[in-house]
Design an enzyme around this catalytic site. Structure first.
Site, short mmCIF file in Angstrom:
data_model
loop_
_atom_site.label_atom_id
_atom_site.label_comp_id
_atom_site.label_asym_id
_atom_site.label_seq_id
_atom_site.Cartn_x
_atom_site.Cartn_y
_atom_site.Cartn_z
N LYS A 74 1.24 -1.06 -0.20
CA LYS A 74 -0.12 -0.08 0.15
C LYS A 74 0.62 1.09 0.08
O LYS A 74 1.90 1.54 0.74
CB LYS A 74 -0.88 -0.13 1.34
CG LYS A 74 -1.93 0.75 1.11
CD LYS A 74 -2.75 0.90 2.69
CE LYS A 74 -3.90 1.72 2.78
NZ LYS A 74 -5.21 1.60 3.78
N SER A 149 -9.81 1.44 2.84
CA SER A 149 -8.42 2.54 1.90
C SER A 149 -7.61 1.88 1.35
O SER A 149 -6.72 1.83 0.80
CB SER A 149 -8.62 3.41 3.16
OG SER A 149 -7.57 2.89 4.09
N SER A 173 -9.91 -0.68 7.22
CA SER A 173 -9.03 -0.81 5.48
C SER A 173 -8.76 -1.92 5.72
O SER A 173 -8.36 -1.77 3.93
CB SER A 173 -8.13 0.45 5.83
OG SER A 173 -9.00 2.12 6.02
#
Lengths: 480, 95, 481
Positions: A74, A149, A173
């Site tokens: 990420k 997210s 997330s």
């Protein structure tokens, strides 16, 4: 099966058996990225050069846990010399001069890092639509959001653009996008995985975890990333476990609580039915399932929307244009430079949360908001502790629905509610995993959330592994 | 209830420049969110100790040992502006 | 009729701790490096970095707390103080808000007006900020340059109670704090280099009134004299306002050394809403009795106790005791000599006189000179045993100071041994008598003072080596019988 559909453990087996070389694997994933990336858009940065370098190291790291395995990270985890944008214009040109601890661990384990994945700006969001750059699309239906997210990471795993990925989870997330994308996502106990190098959103809630194609991969990746880090004061000291030892098909005698207050909330009936059917399977396999009573999850959500923005308002204050990142050119003096930079660099949701957090901490409101939320946090934590005195695990849906359509939710509060089942877990600091448990009538994946006590990752993995075998849906892949 | 003045005050503290439209929008949205948050007051927390740390830990300390600093070029590599080894920012006060 | 006012002063003192590494990262705290050389991702506040607390910093804060007679917190934690400034990389300072390491202390100070107890409200830990340099003057500058070397240098902030009533008391309090920190060896306490910094809250109230008057906060006093001058100015200024029936405005004022006055900083400061909350990146501190005791053992005799002991046990004058204990090294040096030499007053005279004179002339600290405590003890014994005269000793001492040699060697090499042999002196004394008939006549006429002149002549002839008492006696024997 295509190479890009294989799991970490399958790839390892094939490398060990001499059926595949790491170079072939890397090429298969790189080709897959070329094939689908313009439709899925999982990556902010594809790090092909880095992947080649990692591959070149293979011979020295042959014995390591992830030798030659393509992994995505990420874009809020710092990578030395490689852009770490956090999905924000603010950091669009920021290249950290150091590696996050998890990145160091991936390197040491011989992983081949394929790229940095898209995310909601500063991890604030539940659909990845808050990325300053572009939307990521759900591989199961490109008109749908991948969740957020960590939407880029979940989509990349589901689309075969990497074997597995790292996400971060502050209020859901990792788990919510895993649920939306039909993959496995684990948020470990707070402190199990070092946060050093993870760009902070809400420090007391943030935790890095694996997003994988199956439960076994989750255990393997945890073996790589978990463990004490002297650079993170909140990292838990002590002996590290071998999580793969929990890969057992056995739930007999395991006590599972089903919180009535969670299931009584208004949410998608198909999701509810699918989760309860999976629970039934566990029961048939010998688990003891009982209804339990817990504090209404909406209190945790309310506390979360004080604590997370408050910490974020402080964590994101450093983006002032002085040392790195964006600087507004329009400024007569430093104060104007601050406000213009932050005006230009932050997106709508980030500004909104900074405002909420600043207000909640400001003089005269601290007790009513922040202190109150921290007290409610105690109640929620105590609530979980109480249940875990008698139960091994708690099961809930991961999200109230399957993946939402892109652009379908514009009201912030409505969007916040998609995290209703995941947020309490971060508030209590306990671990939880989302595992696929079925599909809805539109063939969109449904996720089930297994929650364990502090350090209960092992039991979660064992139950999830058993469930995965019972349901036998983990080999189904999104068609692109 | 939060009003525009509160929003302006918070924006000032957070060094965020907001235009009129944003002020209106945030006043309304933050009002709704805080309205939701107000449900916390339904819970009795009079005798509850606040939790700042979910996993109880204490005294995480390191020894007083100097470690190599970052090469200055690396420290300054991301600086929007630099001069003579310093980070450079606009002047402190406007005239 | 004019109202009589009482001054109320409280001080906030920041002390940089002299650890090797910074409070939350391994960067060196060394002063005077090239800009931004002592920086790393942590102290630059790069995204994703986390603080890890330096144990020595806590040790030092506990020592400071104990030395200031504080209660040491069993449970303490860190908080974030949020504000924007280019020298603050995270836009928050990690500090301590409601649970500081130490609270509720007091110290004794002394001024010409007497002895006073000044309360210490709290001692808390925090990180220092960087340094900002204005390009050109602050008004006309185009930009500012930031050096983060100082960022993360450990600080303790010592907050006093509003217990001081005169600028002289404030200065004495600050001096006492500085000495205590120096005795503990936890800070360099250099006001010019900024390792000791002092802000003051000053207000006036009518004598007899309980309630405090409106205070001004005074900043930028960069030396001890600036503290005293700044406070004196501020007291006068407020007195003037009150006498005219005006009100004091609550504000921050800065001391301008060149203008010799305090200037309002009104309008140049952001609102003070620091939004403190517990620092989630650090875990709490629990200081148990064992840790506290371990630190207590590290605390040496403190300046005030030593001062009293020098007066009451060693019999030194207050002035001597003040000077000798006013500098930690000087007091250590003094006591090291005393372990070999047992006339404190005589030693004190030497140290207050010759030694301090030479140290000042050469800008040396006590242990930087060529005189070691053991050699000074030897030299003093040589005087007492009439091996050298007091006068010669001064010469010997200066040679010791410059060469580092021991006194015996110097006396030997230079032939400075006192002549106490009557036979050896006989010829010289006779020659002086012969060369100075007028003085001899004076002596014979009963003018005692002339003896002194003749002794001086003998001393001159022997380059100071003759035993003056013996010469005196010989002259008397020869001339007065």
């Amino acid at each position: 099966m295509n190479i890009y559909d294989l799991t970490i453990h399958e790839l390892k087996e094939k490398i060990a058996a001499g059926e595949l070389t790491p170079a072939e694997i890397k090429k298969a994933y790189a080709d897959r990225i070329n094939e689908v990336e313009d439709r899925v858009k999982s990556y902010v940065t594809v790090t092909d050069e880095l992947a080649e370098q990692d591959l070149a190291e293979y011979e020295n790291k042959k014995e390591a846990l992830l030798a030659g395995i393509p992994i995505a990270v990420k874009d809020n985890m710092s990578t030395d010399g490689i852009k770490t944008s956090c999905g924000s214009k603010m950091l669009e040109n920021y290249n950290p001069p150091y590696n996050a601890t998890v990145v160091e661990k991936l390197n040491a384990a011989g992983a081949v890092i394929m790229g940095k994945t898209n995310m909601d700006e500063f991890a604030m969001g539940s659909s990845t639509e808050n990325s300053a750059f572009f939307d990521t699309h759900n591989p199961w239906n490109l008109n749908h959001a991948p969740g957020g997210s960590s939407g880029g990471s979940a989509a990349a795993v589901a689309a075969g653009e990497c074997a597995a990925a790292l996400g971060s989870d502050t209020g859901g997330s990792i788990r919510q996008p895993a649920s939306y994308c039909g993959v496995v996502g684990l948020k470990p106990t707070y402190g199990m995985v070092s946060r050093y190098g993870l760009v902070a959103f809400a420090s007391s809630l943030d935790q890095i975890g694996p997003i994988t194609k199956d439960v076994e991969d989750s255990a393997i990746l945890m073996n790589v990333i978990a463990g004490h880090d002297p650079k993170d004061s909140t990292s838990i000291a002590g002996q590290k476990e071998d999580y793969t030892k929990y890969l057992k098909e056995d739930v007999s005698g395991m006590k599972i609580g089903i919180p009535e207050e969670y299931f009584n909330l208004e949410f998608d009936e198909e999701v509810k039915a699918s989760v309860l059917a999976a629970v039934e399977k566990l029961k048939e396999a010998g688990a003891e399932v009982e209804t339990v009573h817990m504090t209404d999850a909406s209190y945790a959500l309310a506390a979360y929307y004080v604590i997370a923005p408050a910490e974020a308002s402080s964590n994101l204050a450093r983006y002032d244009g002085v040392r790195y990142g964006l600087r507004s050119e329009q400024a007569a003096d430093v104060s104007e430079m601050f406000t213009n930079t932050r005006h230009e660099g932050f997106g709508d949701e980030v500004k909104r949360r900074i405002m909420i957090g600043t207000y909640a901490l400001s003089s005269g409101y601290y007790d009513a908001y922040y202190l109150k939320a921290q007290k409610v946090r105690t109640l929620i934590k105590d609530d979980f502790d109480r249940i875990f005195n008698d139960f091994d695990l708690i099961i809930t849906p991961t999200a109230p629905s399957t993946a939402i359509e892109l652009g379908s939710k514009s009201d912030p509060l409505e969007m916040y509610h998609t995290d209703i089942f995941t947020v309490p877990i971060n508030i209590a600091g306990v671990p939880a995993m989302s595992v696929p448990c079925g599909f809805d009538s539109s063939e969109m994946p449904i996720g089930l959330q297994l929650i364990g006590p502090h350090f209960g990752e092992g039991k979660i993995i064992q139950a999830a592994y058993t469930l995965e075998k019972l349901l036998n849906i983990n080999e189904k892949r999104a068609e692109l | 209830m939060i009003d525009k003045k509160d929003v302006e005050y918070a924006a000032g503290l957070a060094q965020l420049k907001l235009d009129e439209e944003e002020k209106e929008k945030y006043t309304e949205q933050i009002g709704e969110i805080l309205n939701y948050v107000d449900k916390l007051s339904e819970l009795d927390t009079d005798d509850v100790v606040p939790t700042a740390y979910t996993v109880p830990m204490k005294n995480v300390l390191r020894e007083d040992q100097v470690k190599e600093s970052l090469l200055r070029e690396k420290s300054l590599a991301n600086a929007p502006d630099e001069k003579d080894g310093h980070f450079r920012a606009p002047k402190i006060m406007s005239d | 009729m004019t109202t009589k006012y009482e001054t109320v002063i409280g001080l906030e003192v920041h002390v940089q701790l002299n650890t090797e590494s910074k409070i939350f990262c391994g960067c060196s705290t060394e002063f005077g490096k090239e800009p931004n050389e002592n920086t790393c991702p942590v102290c630059l506040g790069l995204p994703g970095t986390l603080p890890v607390l330096n144990k020595k910093v806590v040790d030092y804060a506990i020592m400071a707390g104990l030395a200031l007679n504080c209660d040491i917190a069993e449970y303490s934690k860190f908080d974030r103080k949020n504000y924007f400034y280019p020298d603050l990389p995270k836009a928050y300072q990690i500090s301590q808000f409601d649970l500081p390491v130490a609270e509720n202390g007091e110290i004794e100070i002394e001024t010409e007006a007497g002895i006073f107890n000044i309360g210490v409200t709290r001692v808390h830990l925090e990180e220092d900020a960087g340094k900002l340099i204005h390009e050109g003057s602050i008004d006309k500058s185009k930009g500012s340059l930031v050096d983060y070397n100082r960022t993360g240098v450990p600080l303790i902030e010592i907050v006093s109670e509003p217990d001081m009533r005169t600028p002289a008391q404030a200065k004495a309090y600050l001096t006492e704090l500085k000495m205590i920190m120096e005795y503990l060896d936890i800070s360099d306490c250099n006001m010019e280099e900024g390792s000791l910094r002092c802000d003051a809250n000053v207000s006036l109230r009518p004598v007899g009134q309980e309630e405090f008057g409106i205070k001004a906060e005074l900043k930028n006093m960069n030396s001890f004299s600036a503290v005293e001058k700044g406070l004196e100015y501020e007291v006068k200024r407020q007195q003037g306002l009150l006498d005219e029936g005006k009100k004091v405005v609550q504000e921050t004022r800065t001391w301008d050394e060149s203008l010799n006055k305090t200037i309002s900083m009104r309008g140049k400061e952001e609102a003070h809403d620091y939004r403190y909350f517990p620092e989630p990146d650090l875990v709490p501190l629990e200081i148990d009795a064992a840790w506290k005791e371990e630190m207590r053992k590290e605390i040496p005799e403190l300046p005030r106790e030593k001062y009293k002991r020098f007066i009451f046990e060693l019999g030194l004058p207050e002035y001597d005791a003040g000077v000798l204990t006013g500098d930690k090294d000087l007091s250590v040096f003094f006591e090291e000599v005393l372990s070999d030499y047992d006339d404190p007053k005589n030693l004190s005279n030497w140290m207050m006189g010759e030694f301090l004179r030479l140290l000042n002339e050469n800008s040396h600290s006590p242990f930087e000179s060529g005189v070691s405590p053991i050699n000074l003890a030897k030299m003093l014994k040589m005087i007492d045993q009439d091996i050298i005269s007091g006068k010669i000793a001064k010469e010997v001492f200066e040679k010791m100071y410059n060469s580092g040699k021991d006194p015996e060697t110097i006396v030997e090499e230079e032939g400075l041994k006192q002549i106490s042999d009557q036979d050896e002196l006989d010829n010289i004394v006779d020659a002086i008598i012969e060369d100075n008939p007028e003085a001899v006549e004076d002596v014979e006429n009963g003018k005692e003072r002339a003896i002194g002149f003749l002794v001086g002549q003998v001393m001159k002839e022997t380059r100071g080596k003759a035993n003056p008492g013996l010469v005196n006696q010989m002259l008397r024997d020869k001339l007065m019988n």
